[in-house]
Design a protein around this motif. Structure first.
Motif, PDB file in Angstrom:
ATOM      1  N   UNK A   1       0.822  -1.209   0.000  1.00 20.40           N
ATOM      2  CA  UNK A   1       0.000   0.000   0.000  1.00 20.40           C
ATOM      3  C   UNK A   1       0.857   1.260   0.000  1.00 20.40           C
ATOM      4  N   UNK A   2       2.157   1.094  -0.224  1.00 18.42           N
ATOM      5  CA  UNK A   2       3.051   2.247  -0.341  1.00 18.42           C
ATOM      6  C   UNK A   2       3.533   2.435  -1.775  1.00 18.42           C
ATOM      7  N   UNK A   3       3.034   1.609  -2.687  1.00 20.75           N
ATOM      8  CA  UNK A   3       3.471   1.638  -4.082  1.00 20.75           C
ATOM      9  C   UNK A   3       2.308   2.031  -4.982  1.00 20.75           C
ATOM     10  N   UNK A   4       2.634   2.706  -6.083  1.00 21.70           N
ATOM     11  CA  UNK A   4       1.607   3.160  -7.026  1.00 21.70           C
ATOM     12  C   UNK A   4       1.244   2.022  -7.987  1.00 21.70           C
ATOM     13  N   UNK A   5       0.181   1.302  -7.667  1.00 20.18           N
ATOM     14  CA  UNK A   5      -0.279   0.216  -8.530  1.00 20.18           C
ATOM     15  C   UNK A   5      -1.396   0.674  -9.471  1.00 20.18           C
ATOM     16  N   UNK A   6      -2.118   1.714  -9.085  1.00 24.08           N
ATOM     17  CA  UNK A   6      -3.263   2.183  -9.878  1.00 24.08           C
ATOM     18  C   UNK A   6      -2.876   3.444 -10.647  1.00 24.08           C
ATOM     19  N   UNK A   7      -3.458   3.594 -11.835  1.00 28.32           N
ATOM     20  CA  UNK A   7      -3.199   4.808 -12.619  1.00 28.32           C
ATOM     21  C   UNK A   7      -4.470   5.267 -13.298  1.00 28.32           C
ATOM     22  N   UNK A   8      -4.566   6.579 -13.416  1.00 19.66           N
ATOM     23  CA  UNK A   8      -5.707   7.223 -14.070  1.00 19.66           C
ATOM     24  C   UNK A   8      -5.360   7.649 -15.488  1.00 19.66           C
TER      25      UNK A   8
END
Length: 447
Positions: free
Chosen positions: A112-119
């Motif tokens: 939960x400290x890593x950017x897994x989702x992107x817009x």
């Protein structure tokens, strides 16, 4: 990201980020990790904000905040990235088993400290190398020019790299396979990159699809042509670009290749398991290690606040509520019943009302009348304290109990406030809250 998780867990209905695309990405990742049900919103700041520009948010933060007052939550898709395996180039197979579609692989625990989702998009290659090596002090000093300077420095160092792509359907069946050398790979959710380049004109923020763009490596002449197309026409040259669209993709690329998620650099180690992280750190040649990245489209994953007036091509589905322009707002507000409270007891010109409570001389920035059950007008403006010359930004709330007067002291419809121009002044009487909101009992127009 941690603040967004905390806000989502505390069930805030709206969480607003003020910054660039990286700030918005952290906000949506934190919200997703906490399984938040509220909406996220964006006030443009930082070096650049592609999303805010795409949905036509004003650059001025106060005007952007006013726009959010009359926004609506729209259901948007997100993209999701996961590193599923690390293999040696010498031992890699021709075909690999992608991660289960739409699910995390069993062996990896999503941090939960890593950017897994992107817009917006994930960039792999040249632009990611620029993002990774851009000077932050320079970026804050000269803005987008820092990107151009980093590009001029990084471009001579870059070389084409091998990519292997597999596209699968919802059942895990391979529907497309591609292998070759590229300069750049994009996995996009919306068409825009860097605010101007139109990567894939047909993509929409709510169509449930991902779009993969591979800028292939060809002759030096075609490479120059591609650069010219990106700079002058703001779109890739389709003659040297390969496109895919779908819901599930896997890309195998060397571990040495930089990637970014919505403009923020992400290292392969951040997405790999701890055992694979150690293996990557111990290797002497990262180019001989291949990372398998798996991408999924997550339809209707998040609610994002979008200006009610937005009617651009970013969405496949139109707004459920009617969009009204500022001019239409004024027209609708002027159609109030003649017996509205502020018009029911007109004062004579000889005896204009005297402002007896605390009054604030406000220099107007903008005004808006958000849709809702209770008719309300919000005027944002600057207030200078006489004793310190400190300038504050205040919001004046005008409702049906507020008297609105012209310069002569006559009652006028509150719709007149929507016609105010930036720089005009009003005198607002009422109690000011700690958050800088004047609950106006009386407003007098100066002009």
């Amino acid at each position: 990201m941690q603040l967004a998780q905390k806000a989502a867990k505390e069930k805030y209905a709206l969480v607003i980020g003020y910054g660039g695309d990286g700030t918005l990405n952290a906000l949506l990742n934190g919200t997703m990790y906490a399984q938040g049900k509220g909406a996220v919103a964006d006030i443009p700041g930082g070096t650049f904000n592609v999303w805010a520009k795409a949905i036509e948010m004003p650059d001025d933060p106060v005007k952007a905040a006013l726009t959010l007052v009359d926004s609506e939550p729209r259901s948007l898709d997100l993209g999701h990235i996961e590193a599923t395996s690390l293999t040696s180039a010498n031992n890699s197979k021709d075909v690999w088993q992608p991660a289960p579609n739409g699910k995390k692989s069993k062996k990896s625990k999503e941090s939960t400290k890593t950017r897994h989702y992107f817009l917006l998009n994930v960039g792999i290659g040249l632009d990611a190398a620029i993002m990774a090596h851009i000077s932050k002090p320079l970026k804050y000093r000269v803005g987008p020019l820092a990107f151009d300077l980093a590009a001029a420095k990084e471009f001579p160092r870059q070389r084409p790299f091998p990519v292997e792509l597999q596209q699968t359907d919802d059942k895990g069946n391979v529907t497309a396979h591609w292998r070759g050398d590229v300069w750049e790979a994009y996995v996009s959710k919306v068409p825009l990159f860097a605010g101007a380049v139109n990567i894939e004109p047909g993509s929409r923020a709510d169509d449930g699809l991902l779009y993969v763009t591979l800028i292939t490596a060809n002759s030096p002449l075609k490479t120059i042509g591609q650069a010219v197309s990106l700079l002058t026409q703001h779109k890739p040259d389709r003659n040297v670009t390969t496109y895919f669209r779908g819901t599930h993709f896997s890309l195998r690329i060397p571990a040495s290749i930089d990637i970014h998620v919505d403009g923020s650099a992400v290292k392969p180690e951040e997405l790999l398991s701890k055992a694979e992280q150690r293996a990557l750190q111990q290797t002497n040649d990262p180019e001989q290690m291949l990372v398998d990245y798996h991408f999924d489209a997550r339809p209707k994953a998040l609610h994002v606040a979008v200006p009610r007036t937005y009617a651009g091509p970013l969405f496949e589905k139109t707004s459920q509520k009617g969009n009204t322009s500022p001019q239409e707002q004024l027209l609708l507000a002027e159609q109030q019943p003649a017996n509205a409270p502020q018009q029911s007891h007109p004062q004579s010109e000889e005896q204009p009302p005297i402002l007896q409570k605390a009054a604030y001389n406000i220099e107007v920035i903008g005004s808006i009348a958000p849709q809702g059950k209770q008719p309300t007008t919000i005027v944002a403006g600057k207030f200078k304290k006489q004793d310190t010359d400190e300038v504050q930004v205040l919001a004046v709330r005008v409702n049906k109990r507020t008297q609105v007067l012209n310069k002569a002291g006559e009652h006028v419809p509150s719709a007149r406030l929507l016609a105010l121009q930036e720089g005009q002044t009003i005198l607002a009487e009422g109690k000011k809250t700690k958050r800088g909101v004047i609950k106006a009992t009386r407003v007098r127009l100066a002009d």
